[in-house]
Design a protein around this motif. Structure first.
Motif, PDB file in Angstrom:
ATOM      1  N   LEU A  96     -21.726  -0.003 -17.118  1.00  0.00           N
ATOM      2  CA  LEU A  96     -22.706  -0.318 -16.411  1.00  0.00           C
ATOM      3  C   LEU A  96     -23.205   1.077 -15.908  1.00  0.00           C
ATOM      4  O   LEU A  96     -22.462   1.914 -15.397  1.00  0.00           O
ATOM      5  CB  LEU A  96     -22.334  -1.110 -15.250  1.00  0.00           C
ATOM      6  CG  LEU A  96     -23.671  -1.071 -14.143  1.00  0.00           C
ATOM      7  CD1 LEU A  96     -24.956  -1.894 -14.874  1.00  0.00           C
ATOM      8  CD2 LEU A  96     -23.135  -1.941 -12.839  1.00  0.00           C
ATOM      9  N   PHE A  97     -24.533   1.643 -16.245  1.00  0.00           N
ATOM     10  CA  PHE A  97     -25.125   2.565 -15.691  1.00  0.00           C
ATOM     11  C   PHE A  97     -25.937   2.298 -14.677  1.00  0.00           C
ATOM     12  O   PHE A  97     -26.908   1.726 -14.849  1.00  0.00           O
ATOM     13  CB  PHE A  97     -25.717   3.552 -16.716  1.00  0.00           C
ATOM     14  CG  PHE A  97     -26.315   4.650 -16.401  1.00  0.00           C
ATOM     15  CD1 PHE A  97     -25.559   5.637 -15.593  1.00  0.00           C
ATOM     16  CD2 PHE A  97     -27.419   5.033 -16.785  1.00  0.00           C
ATOM     17  CE1 PHE A  97     -26.349   6.786 -15.138  1.00  0.00           C
ATOM     18  CE2 PHE A  97     -28.170   6.335 -16.649  1.00  0.00           C
ATOM     19  CZ  PHE A  97     -27.549   7.280 -15.795  1.00  0.00           C
ATOM     20  N   LEU A  98     -25.597   2.960 -13.241  1.00  0.00           N
ATOM     21  CA  LEU A  98     -26.505   2.999 -12.170  1.00  0.00           C
ATOM     22  C   LEU A  98     -27.278   4.432 -12.349  1.00  0.00           C
ATOM     23  O   LEU A  98     -26.837   5.358 -11.836  1.00  0.00           O
ATOM     24  CB  LEU A  98     -25.513   2.976 -11.086  1.00  0.00           C
ATOM     25  CG  LEU A  98     -24.678   1.735 -11.004  1.00  0.00           C
ATOM     26  CD1 LEU A  98     -24.078   1.665  -9.511  1.00  0.00           C
ATOM     27  CD2 LEU A  98     -25.508   0.479 -10.858  1.00  0.00           C
ATOM     28  N   VAL A 105     -27.879  -1.322 -17.964  1.00  0.00           N
ATOM     29  CA  VAL A 105     -28.657  -0.241 -16.850  1.00  0.00           C
ATOM     30  C   VAL A 105     -29.242  -0.984 -15.946  1.00  0.00           C
ATOM     31  O   VAL A 105     -29.881  -1.918 -15.906  1.00  0.00           O
ATOM     32  CB  VAL A 105     -29.466   0.585 -17.677  1.00  0.00           C
ATOM     33  CG1 VAL A 105     -30.117   1.743 -16.813  1.00  0.00           C
ATOM     34  CG2 VAL A 105     -29.005   1.327 -18.914  1.00  0.00           C
ATOM     35  N   THR A 106     -28.983  -0.508 -14.435  1.00  0.00           N
ATOM     36  CA  THR A 106     -29.451  -0.799 -13.420  1.00  0.00           C
ATOM     37  C   THR A 106     -30.457   0.304 -12.784  1.00  0.00           C
ATOM     38  O   THR A 106     -29.610   1.322 -12.497  1.00  0.00           O
ATOM     39  CB  THR A 106     -28.496  -1.543 -12.536  1.00  0.00           C
ATOM     40  OG1 THR A 106     -28.242  -2.735 -12.955  1.00  0.00           O
ATOM     41  CG2 THR A 106     -29.338  -1.966 -11.049  1.00  0.00           C
ATOM     42  N   ALA A 122     -30.055  -5.844  -3.853  1.00  0.00           N
ATOM     43  CA  ALA A 122     -30.296  -6.082  -5.464  1.00  0.00           C
ATOM     44  C   ALA A 122     -29.347  -5.149  -6.239  1.00  0.00           C
ATOM     45  O   ALA A 122     -28.749  -5.713  -7.348  1.00  0.00           O
ATOM     46  CB  ALA A 122     -31.572  -5.111  -5.594  1.00  0.00           C
ATOM     47  N   LEU A 123     -28.706  -4.411  -5.602  1.00  0.00           N
ATOM     48  CA  LEU A 123     -27.434  -3.573  -6.480  1.00  0.00           C
ATOM     49  C   LEU A 123     -26.273  -4.710  -6.400  1.00  0.00           C
ATOM     50  O   LEU A 123     -25.811  -4.702  -7.302  1.00  0.00           O
ATOM     51  CB  LEU A 123     -26.911  -2.396  -5.586  1.00  0.00           C
ATOM     52  CG  LEU A 123     -25.930  -1.719  -6.213  1.00  0.00           C
ATOM     53  CD1 LEU A 123     -25.939  -1.251  -7.459  1.00  0.00           C
ATOM     54  CD2 LEU A 123     -25.547  -0.254  -5.111  1.00  0.00           C
ATOM     55  N   ASP A 179     -23.029  -8.311  -9.638  1.00  0.00           N
ATOM     56  CA  ASP A 179     -22.583  -9.743  -9.898  1.00  0.00           C
ATOM     57  C   ASP A 179     -23.149  -9.947 -11.190  1.00  0.00           C
ATOM     58  O   ASP A 179     -22.237 -10.849 -12.117  1.00  0.00           O
ATOM     59  CB  ASP A 179     -23.143 -10.692  -8.980  1.00  0.00           C
ATOM     60  CG  ASP A 179     -22.515 -10.982  -7.780  1.00  0.00           C
ATOM     61  OD1 ASP A 179     -21.352 -10.575  -7.600  1.00  0.00           O
ATOM     62  OD2 ASP A 179     -23.288 -11.275  -6.705  1.00  0.00           O
ATOM     63  N   GLY A 180     -24.233  -9.551 -11.710  1.00  0.00           N
ATOM     64  CA  GLY A 180     -24.639  -9.719 -13.068  1.00  0.00           C
ATOM     65  C   GLY A 180     -23.988  -9.046 -14.262  1.00  0.00           C
ATOM     66  O   GLY A 180     -24.137  -9.739 -15.433  1.00  0.00           O
ATOM     67  N   TRP A 181     -23.306  -8.173 -13.933  1.00  0.00           N
ATOM     68  CA  TRP A 181     -22.602  -7.326 -14.797  1.00  0.00           C
ATOM     69  C   TRP A 181     -21.156  -7.465 -15.147  1.00  0.00           C
ATOM     70  O   TRP A 181     -20.699  -7.686 -16.009  1.00  0.00           O
ATOM     71  CB  TRP A 181     -22.725  -5.794 -14.734  1.00  0.00           C
ATOM     72  CG  TRP A 181     -21.880  -4.960 -15.440  1.00  0.00           C
ATOM     73  CD1 TRP A 181     -22.197  -4.602 -16.702  1.00  0.00           C
ATOM     74  CD2 TRP A 181     -20.551  -4.509 -15.167  1.00  0.00           C
ATOM     75  NE1 TRP A 181     -21.154  -3.792 -17.263  1.00  0.00           N
ATOM     76  CE2 TRP A 181     -20.116  -3.650 -16.149  1.00  0.00           C
ATOM     77  CE3 TRP A 181     -19.879  -4.370 -13.960  1.00  0.00           C
ATOM     78  CZ2 TRP A 181     -18.891  -2.982 -16.496  1.00  0.00           C
ATOM     79  CZ3 TRP A 181     -18.631  -3.794 -14.131  1.00  0.00           C
ATOM     80  CH2 TRP A 181     -18.221  -3.152 -15.263  1.00  0.00           C
TER      81      TRP A 181
END
Length: 174
Positions: free
Chosen positions: A83-85, A120-121, A164-165, A170-172
């Motif tokens: 996951l890339f923040l 990516v978020t 939202a983060l 949770d989604g990742w």
């Protein structure tokens, strides 16, 4: 599961986001190693079940410690959950040109490093004039004046949407 949360932070907001991410994942029963990317030399990502990298965008590019780490470990990162923040003030707005710029910066990162994040978020950062030198303060004032018309340009302001983060995490989670 054991996750690496590694970050590059210039003015502290990405570090705050990385710490929040660590705390959130620990609260959900995961083991976390939190590492500033400037201290990640020799770190083996294969020790982890997944990797979260966080960095902010400055002048159209992500910080060098992120690109160096991603390039050095791209082969392994591309085979595991990542996951890339991607942190920026542009993520706080709705300007189509800004979002195209975020897409371009992400493509440039992938082209330069051969790392293709699993997810990516985009995370809105913070405006912290109290932390900036005079040149950075002038540049950031111009950006924030466009991004958030009417805001007090002398006052620090956080734009990060923490719920939202959390939802993105949770989604990742595998």
């Amino acid at each position: 599961m054991k996750f690496l949360v590694a970050y590059a932070s210039t003015h502290g907001q990405v570090r705050k986001i990385a710490r929040h991410t660590m705390d959130y994942l620990v609260e959900h029963g995961h083991s976390i190693e939190l590492v500033p990317l400037i201290e990640a030399e020799g770190l083996d990502p294969s020790r982890f079940d997944g990797v979260i990298l966080a960095a902010s965008l400055h002048a159209g590019h992500y910080q060098r410690p992120l690109t160096e780490f991603a390039e050095a470990h791209a082969d392994h990162l591309n085979l595991m959950p990542t996951l890339f923040l991607a942190v920026s003030l542009a993520a706080a707005g709705h300007d189509a040109d800004d979002w195209r710029g975020l897409d371009t910066a992400l493509k440039d990162l992938s082209d330069a490093t051969n790392w293709h994040p699993g997810r990516v978020t985009h995370v809105a950062g913070a405006y912290k004039p109290s932390h900036y030198d005079i040149v950075t303060r002038l540049i950031m004032r111009r950006i924030i004046a466009k991004q958030d018309k009417g805001t007090d340009l002398a006052t620090d302001r956080e734009y990060t949407d923490w719920p939202a983060l959390d939802a993105a995490l949770d989604g990742w989670l595998p």
